[in-house]
Write a protein that holds these residues in place. Structure first.
Motif, PDB file in Angstrom:
ATOM      1  N   LEU A  49       5.034  89.120 107.708  1.00  0.00           N
ATOM      2  CA  LEU A  49       4.011  88.096 107.480  1.00  0.00           C
ATOM      3  C   LEU A  49       3.100  87.943 108.696  1.00  0.00           C
ATOM      4  N   GLU A  50       3.689  87.959 109.885  1.00  0.00           N
ATOM      5  CA  GLU A  50       2.877  87.857 111.102  1.00  0.00           C
ATOM      6  C   GLU A  50       1.911  89.029 111.194  1.00  0.00           C
ATOM      7  N   ARG A  51       2.383  90.233 110.865  1.00  0.00           N
ATOM      8  CA  ARG A  51       1.505  91.397 110.908  1.00  0.00           C
ATOM      9  C   ARG A  51       0.367  91.262 109.900  1.00  0.00           C
ATOM     10  N   GLU A  52       0.694  90.776 108.700  1.00  0.00           N
ATOM     11  CA  GLU A  52      -0.326  90.654 107.657  1.00  0.00           C
ATOM     12  C   GLU A  52      -1.318  89.537 107.971  1.00  0.00           C
ATOM     13  N   ILE A  53      -0.845  88.440 108.545  1.00  0.00           N
ATOM     14  CA  ILE A  53      -1.722  87.297 108.806  1.00  0.00           C
ATOM     15  C   ILE A  53      -2.443  87.422 110.136  1.00  0.00           C
ATOM     16  N   TYR A  54      -1.695  87.722 111.192  1.00  0.00           N
ATOM     17  CA  TYR A  54      -2.270  87.733 112.538  1.00  0.00           C
ATOM     18  C   TYR A  54      -2.540  89.134 113.078  1.00  0.00           C
ATOM     19  N   ALA A  55      -2.080  90.150 112.407  1.00  0.00           N
ATOM     20  CA  ALA A  55      -2.207  91.551 112.807  1.00  0.00           C
ATOM     21  C   ALA A  55      -1.386  91.877 114.055  1.00  0.00           C
ATOM     22  N   ILE A  56      -0.504  90.974 114.460  1.00  0.00           N
ATOM     23  CA  ILE A  56       0.402  91.216 115.590  1.00  0.00           C
ATOM     24  C   ILE A  56       1.595  90.266 115.450  1.00  0.00           C
ATOM     25  N   THR A  57       2.766  90.717 115.863  1.00  0.00           N
ATOM     26  CA  THR A  57       3.948  89.869 115.748  1.00  0.00           C
ATOM     27  C   THR A  57       4.099  88.984 116.975  1.00  0.00           C
ATOM     28  N   SER A  58       4.892  87.940 116.858  1.00  0.00           N
ATOM     29  CA  SER A  58       5.121  87.041 117.993  1.00  0.00           C
ATOM     30  C   SER A  58       5.848  87.773 119.123  1.00  0.00           C
ATOM     31  N   LYS A  59       6.702  88.718 118.779  1.00  0.00           N
ATOM     32  CA  LYS A  59       7.398  89.512 119.799  1.00  0.00           C
ATOM     33  C   LYS A  59       6.383  90.326 120.601  1.00  0.00           C
ATOM     34  N   ASP A  60       5.416  90.929 119.903  1.00  0.00           N
ATOM     35  CA  ASP A  60       4.362  91.684 120.590  1.00  0.00           C
ATOM     36  C   ASP A  60       3.511  90.763 121.456  1.00  0.00           C
ATOM     37  N   GLN A  61       3.251  89.554 120.981  1.00  0.00           N
ATOM     38  CA  GLN A  61       2.473  88.589 121.763  1.00  0.00           C
ATOM     39  C   GLN A  61       3.206  88.217 123.048  1.00  0.00           C
ATOM     40  N   MET A  62       4.506  87.973 122.934  1.00  0.00           N
ATOM     41  CA  MET A  62       5.293  87.622 124.118  1.00  0.00           C
ATOM     42  C   MET A  62       5.323  88.783 125.116  1.00  0.00           C
ATOM     43  N   GLN A  63       5.455  90.008 124.608  1.00  0.00           N
ATOM     44  CA  GLN A  63       5.463  91.180 125.485  1.00  0.00           C
ATOM     45  C   GLN A  63       4.112  91.302 126.197  1.00  0.00           C
ATOM     46  N   PHE A  64       3.020  91.067 125.463  1.00  0.00           N
ATOM     47  CA  PHE A  64       1.688  91.123 126.073  1.00  0.00           C
ATOM     48  C   PHE A  64       1.553  90.072 127.171  1.00  0.00           C
ATOM     49  N   MET A  65       1.988  88.843 126.900  1.00  0.00           N
ATOM     50  CA  MET A  65       1.872  87.769 127.894  1.00  0.00           C
ATOM     51  C   MET A  65       2.692  88.082 129.143  1.00  0.00           C
ATOM     52  N   MET A  66       3.866  88.690 128.971  1.00  0.00           N
ATOM     53  CA  MET A  66       4.687  89.055 130.106  1.00  0.00           C
ATOM     54  C   MET A  66       3.979  90.124 130.943  1.00  0.00           C
ATOM     55  N   GLU A  67       3.465  91.153 130.281  1.00  0.00           N
ATOM     56  CA  GLU A  67       2.726  92.202 130.988  1.00  0.00           C
ATOM     57  C   GLU A  67       1.487  91.631 131.663  1.00  0.00           C
ATOM     58  N   TYR A  68       0.789  90.748 130.965  1.00  0.00           N
ATOM     59  CA  TYR A  68      -0.422  90.125 131.514  1.00  0.00           C
ATOM     60  C   TYR A  68      -0.083  89.334 132.775  1.00  0.00           C
ATOM     61  N   SER A  69       0.994  88.574 132.734  1.00  0.00           N
ATOM     62  CA  SER A  69       1.414  87.779 133.888  1.00  0.00           C
ATOM     63  C   SER A  69       1.752  88.671 135.078  1.00  0.00           C
ATOM     64  N   ILE A  70       2.459  89.758 134.817  1.00  0.00           N
ATOM     65  CA  ILE A  70       2.811  90.698 135.887  1.00  0.00           C
ATOM     66  C   ILE A  70       1.548  91.296 136.497  1.00  0.00           C
ATOM     67  N   ARG A  71       0.644  91.748 135.661  1.00  0.00           N
ATOM     68  CA  ARG A  71      -0.603  92.360 136.146  1.00  0.00           C
ATOM     69  C   ARG A  71      -1.465  91.349 136.908  1.00  0.00           C
ATOM     70  N   LEU A  72      -1.477  90.090 136.459  1.00  0.00           N
ATOM     71  CA  LEU A  72      -2.261  89.054 137.135  1.00  0.00           C
ATOM     72  C   LEU A  72      -1.706  88.787 138.535  1.00  0.00           C
ATOM     73  N   VAL A  73      -0.369  88.732 138.652  1.00  0.00           N
ATOM     74  CA  VAL A  73       0.261  88.537 139.970  1.00  0.00           C
ATOM     75  C   VAL A  73      -0.065  89.714 140.866  1.00  0.00           C
ATOM     76  N   GLU A  74       0.007  90.937 140.338  1.00  0.00           N
ATOM     77  CA  GLU A  74      -0.328  92.131 141.122  1.00  0.00           C
ATOM     78  C   GLU A  74      -1.785  92.099 141.563  1.00  0.00           C
ATOM     79  N   PHE A  75      -2.664  91.691 140.660  1.00  0.00           N
ATOM     80  CA  PHE A  75      -4.093  91.643 140.975  1.00  0.00           C
ATOM     81  C   PHE A  75      -4.371  90.612 142.072  1.00  0.00           C
ATOM     82  N   GLU A  76      -3.758  89.439 141.944  1.00  0.00           N
ATOM     83  CA  GLU A  76      -3.983  88.373 142.935  1.00  0.00           C
ATOM     84  C   GLU A  76      -3.413  88.750 144.298  1.00  0.00           C
ATOM     85  N   ALA A  77      -2.359  89.554 144.301  1.00  0.00           N
ATOM     86  CA  ALA A  77      -1.766  89.982 145.588  1.00  0.00           C
ATOM     87  C   ALA A  77      -2.678  90.987 146.238  1.00  0.00           C
TER      88      ALA A  77
END
Length: 77
Positions: A49-77
């Protein structure tokens, strides 16, 4: 309450005795199917349902946010 709803549904469509029995069998089958679903089955349905409605699952969203947070910390450093 379930019985009252079933009686109302049966009366509302003027079911014959045979159709009433078929209706009861369908309700029973639906109850059995609903109570025998595993957590894995439910997660699969939610993901679909998430794939059909949002085109991405909540698990994929959480993985993206984790990667984004890591990359943001690396960028700020």
């Amino acid at each position: 309450m379930k019985t009252a709803v079933e009686e109302q549904a049966n009366g509302a469509v003027n079911m014959t005795a045979d159709k009433c029995v078929q209706f009861q069998a369908c309700v029973s089958d639906a109850e059995i199917e609903a109570t025998t679903r595993s957590i894995t089955d439910m997660e699969r349905v939610v993901n679909q349902l998430e794939r059909e409605i949002y085109a991405i699952t909540s698990k994929d969203q959480m993985q993206f946010m984790m990667e984004y947070s890591i990359r943001l910390v690396e960028f700020e450093a």
